[in-house]
Motif scaffolding. Sequence first.
Motif, mmCIF file in Angstrom:
data_model
loop_
_atom_site.group_PDB
_atom_site.id
_atom_site.type_symbol
_atom_site.label_atom_id
_atom_site.label_comp_id
_atom_site.label_asym_id
_atom_site.label_seq_id
_atom_site.Cartn_x
_atom_site.Cartn_y
_atom_site.Cartn_z
ATOM 1 N N UNK A 22 0.843 -1.205 0.000
ATOM 2 C CA UNK A 22 0.000 0.000 0.000
ATOM 3 C C UNK A 22 0.875 1.250 0.000
ATOM 4 N N UNK A 23 1.913 1.239 0.835
ATOM 5 C CA UNK A 23 2.794 2.392 0.911
ATOM 6 C C UNK A 23 3.529 2.670 -0.382
ATOM 7 N N UNK A 24 4.060 1.618 -1.014
ATOM 8 C CA UNK A 24 4.787 1.791 -2.273
ATOM 9 C C UNK A 24 3.888 2.335 -3.373
ATOM 10 N N UNK A 25 2.653 1.832 -3.421
ATOM 11 C CA UNK A 25 1.715 2.328 -4.430
ATOM 12 C C UNK A 25 1.437 3.810 -4.229
ATOM 13 N N UNK A 26 1.207 4.205 -2.971
ATOM 14 C CA UNK A 26 0.917 5.615 -2.686
ATOM 15 C C UNK A 26 2.131 6.491 -2.970
ATOM 16 N N UNK A 27 3.321 6.010 -2.592
ATOM 17 C CA UNK A 27 4.543 6.779 -2.858
ATOM 18 C C UNK A 27 4.765 6.926 -4.354
ATOM 19 N N UNK A 28 4.542 5.860 -5.097
ATOM 20 C CA UNK A 28 4.718 5.896 -6.548
ATOM 21 C C UNK A 28 3.753 6.885 -7.193
ATOM 22 N N UNK A 29 2.506 6.862 -6.736
ATOM 23 C CA UNK A 29 1.492 7.759 -7.305
ATOM 24 C C UNK A 29 1.762 9.210 -6.918
#
Length: 262
Positions: A22-29
């Motif tokens: 979840x964190x990686x997806x949010x950071x990427x976005x």
Amino acid sequence: MSTSRWDDLLPRLISAVIMVAVGLLAIWQGGLVFHALVVLVSGVMVWELVCMLDSKRSKSSLVLGVVAGSALMLAIEVPVSFALPLIMLPSMVGLGRMERGGVTYAVYTAVILLAGYGLMALRDDFGLTWMAWLVVVVVVTDVAGYFAGRIIGGPKFWPRVSPKKTWSGTAAGWVGAAFVGLAFAATTGAGVGLMGISIAVAMASQIGDIAESAIKRRTGVKDSSNLIPGHGGLLDRFDGMLGAALFIVIAGQLVDLPTGTP
């Protein structure tokens, strides 16, 4: 080697994988998605904090969590001069609602919101590269400390406050952070000085961890909540990130980080 040392490893791993995804997806976005995650996590941490400090204030804990999240959401959208009073507002609002632990609440809530604001600003202003660097430093510090502490053991760091933490785990976190700094220095051209900054970030992360442990010890609770299997609450999981993010807010006035990818 006693298997009891590793009893919590599986639930920790499963929860960690979900949180990392979840964190990686949010950071990427980045942008609104990342802002929304930081606001949500910060609001929940304030809710947990109030529940720990003043268990009789169950309704106030929810109200103050919402106030904190809302203030942070507004703060990142306005100029810094107006963001600062918004960041401090939940601390002031909560002081009058707490029967006990009001000062601790006010200070720690300000830390949570300032750290959250710093994370959003880091992602917005410096890009994906440096947000990833900060997260990797904190994660490696925690993981290296976890395994080194259980495998090597040895003298305790501060047994009265955090009986499981050892000097071997603490030092292993510094070594892991140094390697992360070296790797990012090699790929970004930031220079080997990034190793020193990474070690300092690791230390700040560990101080954040210890600070939250001190609050739990003082209030007589094992975990800040039971939201995350194997990890306790969000404060238990992100206490190190709070320390690291707050350090970056301060150190950012002294050290310039190169801009990364958007």
